[in-house]
Design an enzyme around this catalytic site. Structure first.
Site, PDB file in Angstrom:
ATOM      1  N   HIS A 131      38.624 -30.605 -25.991  1.00 42.40           N
ATOM      2  CA  HIS A 131      39.423 -29.870 -26.988  1.00 42.40           C
ATOM      3  C   HIS A 131      38.661 -28.658 -27.514  1.00 42.40           C
ATOM      4  CE1 HIS A 131      42.957 -32.657 -27.541  1.00 42.40           C
ATOM      5  NE2 HIS A 131      42.142 -33.375 -26.795  1.00 42.40           N
ATOM      6  N   LEU A 155      42.768 -36.947 -15.480  1.00 41.98           N
ATOM      7  CA  LEU A 155      41.975 -36.310 -14.413  1.00 41.98           C
ATOM      8  C   LEU A 155      42.679 -35.065 -13.877  1.00 41.98           C
ATOM      9  CD1 LEU A 155      40.844 -39.549 -12.511  1.00 41.98           C
ATOM     10  CD2 LEU A 155      39.632 -38.307 -14.314  1.00 41.98           C
ATOM     11  N   SER A 156      43.632 -34.540 -14.641  1.00 40.44           N
ATOM     12  CA  SER A 156      44.297 -33.267 -14.317  1.00 40.44           C
ATOM     13  C   SER A 156      45.125 -33.280 -13.048  1.00 40.44           C
ATOM     14  CB  SER A 156      43.270 -32.140 -14.193  1.00 40.44           C
ATOM     15  OG  SER A 156      42.762 -31.830 -15.415  1.00 40.44           O
ATOM     16  N   SER A 157      45.920 -34.335 -12.886  1.00 45.83           N
ATOM     17  CA  SER A 157      46.838 -34.334 -11.749  1.00 45.83           C
ATOM     18  C   SER A 157      47.811 -33.159 -11.868  1.00 45.83           C
ATOM     19  CB  SER A 157      47.601 -35.656 -11.671  1.00 45.83           C
ATOM     20  OG  SER A 157      48.311 -35.874 -12.871  1.00 45.83           O
ATOM     21  N   GLU A 185      52.277 -24.571 -16.882  1.00 44.31           N
ATOM     22  CA  GLU A 185      52.088 -25.749 -17.739  1.00 44.31           C
ATOM     23  C   GLU A 185      52.439 -25.444 -19.202  1.00 44.31           C
ATOM     24  OE1 GLU A 185      48.817 -28.086 -16.675  1.00 44.31           O
ATOM     25  OE2 GLU A 185      49.084 -29.479 -18.339  1.00 44.31           O
ATOM     26  N   ASP A 214      41.367 -27.066 -17.100  1.00 49.71           N
ATOM     27  CA  ASP A 214      41.711 -27.842 -15.905  1.00 49.71           C
ATOM     28  C   ASP A 214      41.997 -26.931 -14.715  1.00 49.71           C
ATOM     29  OD1 ASP A 214      41.554 -29.801 -17.790  1.00 49.71           O
ATOM     30  OD2 ASP A 214      43.707 -30.146 -17.915  1.00 49.71           O
TER      31      ASP A 214
HETATM   32  C1  GLA Z   1      43.646 -31.508 -21.337  1.00 44.96           C
HETATM   33  C2  GLA Z   1      44.015 -30.031 -21.341  1.00 44.96           C
HETATM   34  C3  GLA Z   1      42.761 -29.172 -21.340  1.00 44.96           C
HETATM   35  C4  GLA Z   1      41.781 -29.586 -22.422  1.00 44.96           C
HETATM   36  C5  GLA Z   1      41.564 -31.101 -22.396  1.00 44.96           C
HETATM   37  C6  GLA Z   1      40.730 -31.576 -23.548  1.00 44.96           C
HETATM   38  O1  GLA Z   1      43.054 -31.852 -20.123  1.00 44.96           O
HETATM   39  O2  GLA Z   1      44.801 -29.714 -20.215  1.00 44.96           O
HETATM   40  O3  GLA Z   1      43.126 -27.817 -21.474  1.00 44.96           O
HETATM   41  O4  GLA Z   1      42.191 -29.146 -23.680  1.00 44.96           O
HETATM   42  O5  GLA Z   1      42.784 -31.801 -22.420  1.00 44.96           O
HETATM   43  O6  GLA Z   1      39.444 -31.089 -23.448  1.00 44.96           O
END
Ligand code: GLA
Length: 368
Positions: A25, A114-116, A149, A161
């Protein structure tokens, strides 16, 4: 007019998910982050159509979602919104995408932090950049994916991400300054030094779209920066925090200020191969996310505590929070004890067994 679904061509593009070693964050506060791209990735294949339909086939879920090349926010929701959002974002930049059949497949776990979603958006952006002849560089791909997004799916995330996905490099973590978007690659040699980074996917779910805790944290941070008279919390020092009378805003800002400092510390520790130091930074970061920023949950806290009790050097949640995954740094020889410790702790709470696997820094988004 094209009808029916053509046969899938070879996979042509891929983009990875990520873990974040430090800096949660901090990205939407103009601060620093330290993610690395993992080897789990999303692949895309495409076949141009001679009408203006855009059809997205998920081979994983065996479903097809259909829209048009002139899609606008609100048309498509769910996972396919990330694909439609890329079509829309490219269009708003004047890169008109023609009608297309797209196939997507992924081994990035969904909803695990994990940013899928960034993997899907970046792989799609790379593919459609080629199709539309837009000629974007890595930063342009990340920007299109982020706008898909933020503005199409309406998840108010930062840019970590997407940048991690496009700039990933095998064997390296990425120090990203989210104010000027510069990226430094730092070797992350934990495997060579006899350590493993375990992901413990708790299975607790989170969603970043449409409000929720993530959006609330973001506006709290913006409010704190405004009260302190700075453009972003990146510009605040620990001493400035005394000027925040609101107890909640004080804690939120303290997390961001201390977390930014931990990112820069962690880079030094990584460069020095000081794994005990990295573990201690993980512990401090998790405590800050749990107590000051309040984005943890019982499953994450239990996974952190059980990992450390079973011998991990340190553990912390990674990603947006409110569920998702913990990362634990462990001596390779202790990995088994740590995974059984977590399994036992989850069983004692009556929760489903967490999914656990080791990750290593892999390459970024690419044409295959
Ligand atoms: C998610 C968001 C990121 C980042 C994280 C927390 O993954 O997509 O942009 O803010 O939360 O670090």
């Amino acid at each position: 007019m094209t009808t029916g679904t053509p046969a899938r061509p070879d996979w042509g593009w891929a983009a990875p998910g990520r873990v974040n070693l430090m800096g949660e964050h901090t990205d939407y506060n103009d601060g620093w982050v330290l993610p690395f791209a993992i080897r789990h990735r999303t692949k895309v294949a495409l076949c141009r159509r001679d009408d203006d339909r855009v059809r997205v086939h998920s081979t994983q879920q065996d479903v097809t979602v259909e829209t048009t090349a002139s899609t606008v926010p609100g048309d498509v929701s769910g996972w396919a919104g990330y694909v439609a959002g890329v079509v829309w974002a490219l269009g708003t930049d004047g890169h008109r995408v023609p009608g297309v059949d797209l196939w997507v497949d992924s081994d990035v776990p969904m909803g695990a932090g994990l940013s899928s979603s960034a993997a899907l958006a970046c792989a799609t952006a790379l593919a459609l950049d080629d199709l539309a002849g837009a000629g974007l560089d890595a930063a342009g791909i990340a920007d299109v994916a982020r706008r898909a997004e933020n503005d199409y799916v309406r998840a108010p995330t930062g840019v970590m991400d997407q940048l991690a996905s496009v700039h990933g490099r095998a064997g390296h973590a990425l120090l990203i300054d989210t104010r000027d978007l510069t990226v430094e690659h730092h070797p992350a040699r934990f495997v060579e030094d006899g350590y493993a980074l375990l992901v413990i996917d708790t299975g607790a779910t989170h969603t970043l779209a449409d409000g929720g805790g993530y959006a609330e944290r973001r506006s709290e941070c913006e409010r704190a920066a405004e009260l302190l008279g700075v453009p972003a919390l990146r510009d605040v020092t620990a001493a400035d925090l005394d000027r925040l009378d609101d107890e909640v805003l004080h804690r939120r800002a303290r997390h961001v200020v201390t977390e930014d400092a931990r990112v820069l510390d962690c880079v030094r520790l990584l460069d020095a191969g000081d794994w005990a130091g990295v573990g201690a930074a993980f512990a401090a970061s998790h405590a800050s996310m749990r107590d000051d920023f309040e984005i943890s949950c019982d499953e994450l806290d239990v996974a952190v505590d059980a990992s450390v009790a079973a011998g991990a050097l340190g553990a912390r949640m990674t990603g947006g929070g409110f569920g998702g995954s913990v990362i634990a740094l462990v001596a390779a020889g202790d990995a088994e004890a740590v995974t059984s410790g977590c399994r036992r702790a989850f069983a004692e709470h009556g929760w489903y067994e967490p999914k656990m696997f080791a990750v290593e820094p892999g390459p970024g988004a690419a044409r295959l």
